[in-house]
Motif scaffolding. Structure first.
Motif, PDB file in Angstrom:
ATOM      1  N   TYR A  19      13.635 -29.681 -33.922  1.00 44.00           N
ATOM      2  CA  TYR A  19      13.176 -29.371 -32.578  1.00 44.00           C
ATOM      3  C   TYR A  19      11.653 -29.212 -32.571  1.00 44.00           C
ATOM      4  CZ  TYR A  19      17.968 -27.739 -31.413  1.00 44.00           C
ATOM      5  OH  TYR A  19      19.324 -27.618 -31.194  1.00 44.00           O
ATOM      6  N   LEU A  36      18.617 -21.421 -37.675  1.00 46.68           N
ATOM      7  CA  LEU A  36      17.322 -21.977 -37.317  1.00 46.68           C
ATOM      8  C   LEU A  36      16.266 -21.616 -38.360  1.00 46.68           C
ATOM      9  CD1 LEU A  36      17.599 -20.796 -33.628  1.00 46.68           C
ATOM     10  CD2 LEU A  36      17.706 -23.178 -34.362  1.00 46.68           C
ATOM     11  N   VAL A  57      10.795 -26.548 -35.421  1.00 43.41           N
ATOM     12  CA  VAL A  57      11.902 -25.731 -35.915  1.00 43.41           C
ATOM     13  C   VAL A  57      13.019 -26.694 -36.302  1.00 43.41           C
ATOM     14  CG1 VAL A  57      13.631 -23.964 -35.301  1.00 43.41           C
ATOM     15  CG2 VAL A  57      11.300 -23.817 -34.385  1.00 43.41           C
ATOM     16  N   TRP A 116       0.489 -22.031 -28.951  1.00 44.24           N
ATOM     17  CA  TRP A 116       0.875 -22.660 -30.196  1.00 44.24           C
ATOM     18  C   TRP A 116       2.050 -23.596 -29.948  1.00 44.24           C
ATOM     19  CZ3 TRP A 116      -1.545 -21.858 -34.960  1.00 44.24           C
ATOM     20  CH2 TRP A 116      -2.499 -20.840 -34.992  1.00 44.24           C
ATOM     21  N   TRP A 133      11.931 -25.588 -25.501  1.00 41.72           N
ATOM     22  CA  TRP A 133      12.414 -26.385 -26.625  1.00 41.72           C
ATOM     23  C   TRP A 133      12.637 -27.823 -26.185  1.00 41.72           C
ATOM     24  CZ3 TRP A 133      14.190 -23.932 -31.355  1.00 41.72           C
ATOM     25  CH2 TRP A 133      14.109 -22.530 -31.343  1.00 41.72           C
ATOM     26  N   GLY A 134      12.408 -28.757 -27.112  1.00 44.86           N
ATOM     27  CA  GLY A 134      12.875 -30.111 -26.888  1.00 44.86           C
ATOM     28  C   GLY A 134      14.376 -30.168 -27.095  1.00 44.86           C
ATOM     29  N   TRP A 150      12.034 -21.934 -38.894  1.00 45.04           N
ATOM     30  CA  TRP A 150      10.710 -22.286 -38.384  1.00 45.04           C
ATOM     31  C   TRP A 150       9.956 -23.052 -39.459  1.00 45.04           C
ATOM     32  CZ3 TRP A 150       5.670 -20.332 -39.667  1.00 45.04           C
ATOM     33  CH2 TRP A 150       4.667 -20.616 -38.730  1.00 45.04           C
ATOM     34  N   GLU A 155       3.383 -24.486 -37.103  1.00 42.97           N
ATOM     35  CA  GLU A 155       2.804 -24.520 -35.760  1.00 42.97           C
ATOM     36  C   GLU A 155       1.368 -25.016 -35.806  1.00 42.97           C
ATOM     37  OE1 GLU A 155       2.786 -20.390 -34.458  1.00 42.97           O
ATOM     38  OE2 GLU A 155       1.533 -19.800 -36.155  1.00 42.97           O
ATOM     39  N   GLU A 196       5.353 -22.179 -28.022  1.00 37.82           N
ATOM     40  CA  GLU A 196       5.375 -20.734 -28.190  1.00 37.82           C
ATOM     41  C   GLU A 196       4.654 -20.064 -27.032  1.00 37.82           C
ATOM     42  OE1 GLU A 196       4.058 -19.383 -32.037  1.00 37.82           O
ATOM     43  OE2 GLU A 196       4.724 -21.250 -32.963  1.00 37.82           O
ATOM     44  N   ASN A 197       5.373 -19.191 -26.365  1.00 38.58           N
ATOM     45  CA  ASN A 197       4.786 -18.353 -25.329  1.00 38.58           C
ATOM     46  C   ASN A 197       5.791 -17.236 -25.114  1.00 38.58           C
ATOM     47  OD1 ASN A 197       2.921 -17.528 -23.442  1.00 38.58           O
ATOM     48  ND2 ASN A 197       3.823 -18.725 -21.792  1.00 38.58           N
ATOM     49  N   PHE A 198       5.429 -16.022 -25.452  1.00 35.02           N
ATOM     50  CA  PHE A 198       6.417 -14.932 -25.465  1.00 35.02           C
ATOM     51  C   PHE A 198       7.610 -15.329 -26.339  1.00 35.02           C
ATOM     52  CE2 PHE A 198       4.078 -12.524 -22.540  1.00 35.02           C
ATOM     53  CZ  PHE A 198       3.652 -13.358 -21.515  1.00 35.02           C
ATOM     54  N   GLY A 199       7.338 -15.583 -27.568  1.00 33.99           N
ATOM     55  CA  GLY A 199       8.331 -16.152 -28.454  1.00 33.99           C
ATOM     56  C   GLY A 199       8.265 -17.654 -28.321  1.00 33.99           C
ATOM     57  N   ILE A 200       9.380 -18.313 -28.532  1.00 33.81           N
ATOM     58  CA  ILE A 200       9.453 -19.754 -28.297  1.00 33.81           C
ATOM     59  C   ILE A 200      10.202 -19.916 -26.989  1.00 33.81           C
ATOM     60  CG2 ILE A 200      10.432 -21.917 -29.083  1.00 33.81           C
ATOM     61  CD1 ILE A 200      10.024 -20.941 -31.954  1.00 33.81           C
ATOM     62  N   ASN A 201       9.533 -20.384 -25.953  1.00 35.27           N
ATOM     63  CA  ASN A 201      10.172 -20.358 -24.632  1.00 35.27           C
ATOM     64  C   ASN A 201      10.553 -21.726 -24.094  1.00 35.27           C
ATOM     65  OD1 ASN A 201       7.534 -21.157 -24.058  1.00 35.27           O
ATOM     66  ND2 ASN A 201       7.546 -20.169 -22.050  1.00 35.27           N
ATOM     67  N   SER A 216       5.204 -25.628 -31.970  1.00 31.32           N
ATOM     68  CA  SER A 216       5.963 -25.427 -33.210  1.00 31.32           C
ATOM     69  C   SER A 216       6.942 -26.545 -33.501  1.00 31.32           C
ATOM     70  CB  SER A 216       6.804 -24.144 -33.084  1.00 31.32           C
ATOM     71  OG  SER A 216       6.075 -23.004 -33.390  1.00 31.32           O
TER      72      SER A 216
END
Lengths: 116, 108
Positions: free
Chosen positions: A95, A46, A38, A34, A106-107, A48, A51, A99-104, A36
């Motif tokens: 931002y 933050l 934010v 996914w 970021w821009g 959300w 997505e 998402e992969n194991f949470g949001i891993n 996203s």
């Protein structure tokens, strides 16, 4: 490695539409996760926004759902955010993220100010 | 929607001390899909912990996460100068994803 870069106007007029794009490099947005958006108002926490996945399925924050559209362009390996009827309360650092194991991932974020 | 409440709002500690941050959910977090982030001024959040207790790649072992269901904790065993920052929890087990309000760890 995966990198994300937000782009779009830094200033939007009240009642206008905020439009941002996130360019993804290092991985295809069709890779089965996914993507996203934010945001973070100045000096605040933050939030959300929503997505999109590789199939184009979307989920949105109910507080913004009536005004938000997230879409993807696989040919350009990017995804986008549109937020309509903006007010000063939408002024924030926006931002894009993976998402992969949470949001891993970021821009770096892009500041959008809503002002006339 | 799951509401996450972080406490305390601010934690004033000295380098070398132990920091204990709490994140409480309004309902059980599915599969304990709870993450912790560190954010410094002018920077994007950095993932520290996912799945309540798994350290992300490259995160020092002084950071640890614990908890399940509705109560989660981030512990920094010995604060280093670079650890003074704002910390957020995120639940990603159900939509919408939700963040806690943050805990600021400041130098005493």
């Amino acid at each position: 490695q995966v990198q994300l870069q937000e782009s779009g106007p830094g200033l939007v007029k009240p009642s206008g539409t905020l439009s941002l794009t996130c360019a993804v490099s290092g991985v295809s947005i069709s890779s089965g996760t996914w993507w996203s958006w934010v945001r973070q108002p100045p000096g605040k926490g933050l939030e959300w926004i929503g997505e999109i996945d590789q199939s184009g399925r979307t989920n949105y924050n109910p507080s913004l759902k009536s005004r938000v559209t997230i879409s993807a362009d696989k040919s350009k390996n990017q995804f986008s955010l549109e937020l309509t009827s903006v007010t000063a309360a939408d002024t924030a650092l926006y931002y894009c993220a993976r998402e992969n194991f949470g949001i891993n991932v970021w821009g770096r974020g892009t500041v959008v100010t809503v002002s006339s | 929607e799951i509401v996450l409440t972080q406490s305390p709002g601010t934690l004033s500690l000295s380098p070398g001390e132990r920091a204990t941050l709490s994140c409480r959910a309004s309902q059980s977090v599915t599969n304990n899909y709870l993450a912790w982030y560190q954010q410094k001024a002018g920077q994007a959040p950095r993932l520290l912990i996912y799945g309540a207790s798994s350290r992300a790649t490259g995160i020092p072992d002084r950071f640890s996460g614990s908890g399940s269901g509705t109560d989660f904790t981030l512990t920094i065993s010995r604060l280093e100068p670079e650890d003074f920052a704002v910390y957020y929890c995120l639940q990603y087990g159900s939509r919408p994803l939700t963040f806690g309000g943050g805990t600021k760890v400041e130098i005493k």
